[in-house]
Design a protein around this motif. Structure first.
Motif: not given
Length: 188
Positions: A148-151, A171-173, A179-180
């Motif tokens: 499951a993508c954690p983004a 893009a999710c990375g 966010a981090r």
């Protein structure tokens, strides 16, 4: 992969969840774009009953995917709304059994080819094929790499293709790293 495409019809965007199977017309468009994988006639048109069955089946398959990624967290899209595992498993098995398949041999000039065609009620063929695709995926070797993508805001499942892959897309990375970074520098 048909099973991943199917569960990915529920997506997250800036305005919240987007359902690519929001109504029978949307299911018709999605199914036609996957007609070869689904063994459907190009003129397929989903009925309201098929749409209801397919959306219910998608939730059941998402519940099985959530179980497959455990002990990792499931997709945040609908984790609280997923049916219990036993019910999801029974729903997927029932859908697959509704229309069994039989082998069909075709022979062109080059060589014979084997396909499996539905041998049951035509209106049940779509949910049956989707359930069978999910079963094949979950029982196959790629299921061990399902994540499951954690983004933030992502609700997709993906197959990990590289040992260092953490997200479903670049893009999710990028969103996760941003966010981090924001969280780390928020207090300064």
């Amino acid at each position: 992969m048909l099973a991943l495409d199917f569960v990915s019809t529920l997506r997250a965007g800036r305005s919240g969840l987007t359902d690519n199977l929001a109504d029978p017309g949307a299911l018709t468009a999605w199914a036609r774009s996957h007609a070869d994988d689904l063994g459907l006639d190009p003129g397929f048109a989903a009925t309201p009953e098929q749409w209801s069955q397919v959306v219910e089946l998608r939730q059941a398959v998402r519940a099985l995917f959530a179980r497959a990624v455990a002990p990792g967290p499931p997709s945040a899209a609908d984790a609280a709304r997923l049916p219990p595992f036993d019910q999801a498993l029974a729903r997927v098995n029932a859908a697959a059994l509704a229309v069994p398949t039989a082998p069909r041999l075709a022979w062109d000039e080059a060589a014979p080819t084997l396909t499996h065609v539905p041998v049951g009620p035509a209106e049940q063929a779509l949910p049956a094929r989707l359930a069978q695709a999910a079963m094949e995926f979950l029982a196959g070797p790629q299921a061990a790499e399902l994540r499951a993508c954690p983004a933030p805001r992502c609700v997709l499942y993906f197959v990990k293709e590289h040992p260092r892959q953490e997200w479903c897309s670049t893009a999710c990375g990028n969103r996760a790293r941003a966010a981090r970074h924001y969280r780390a520098h928020k207090g300064e």
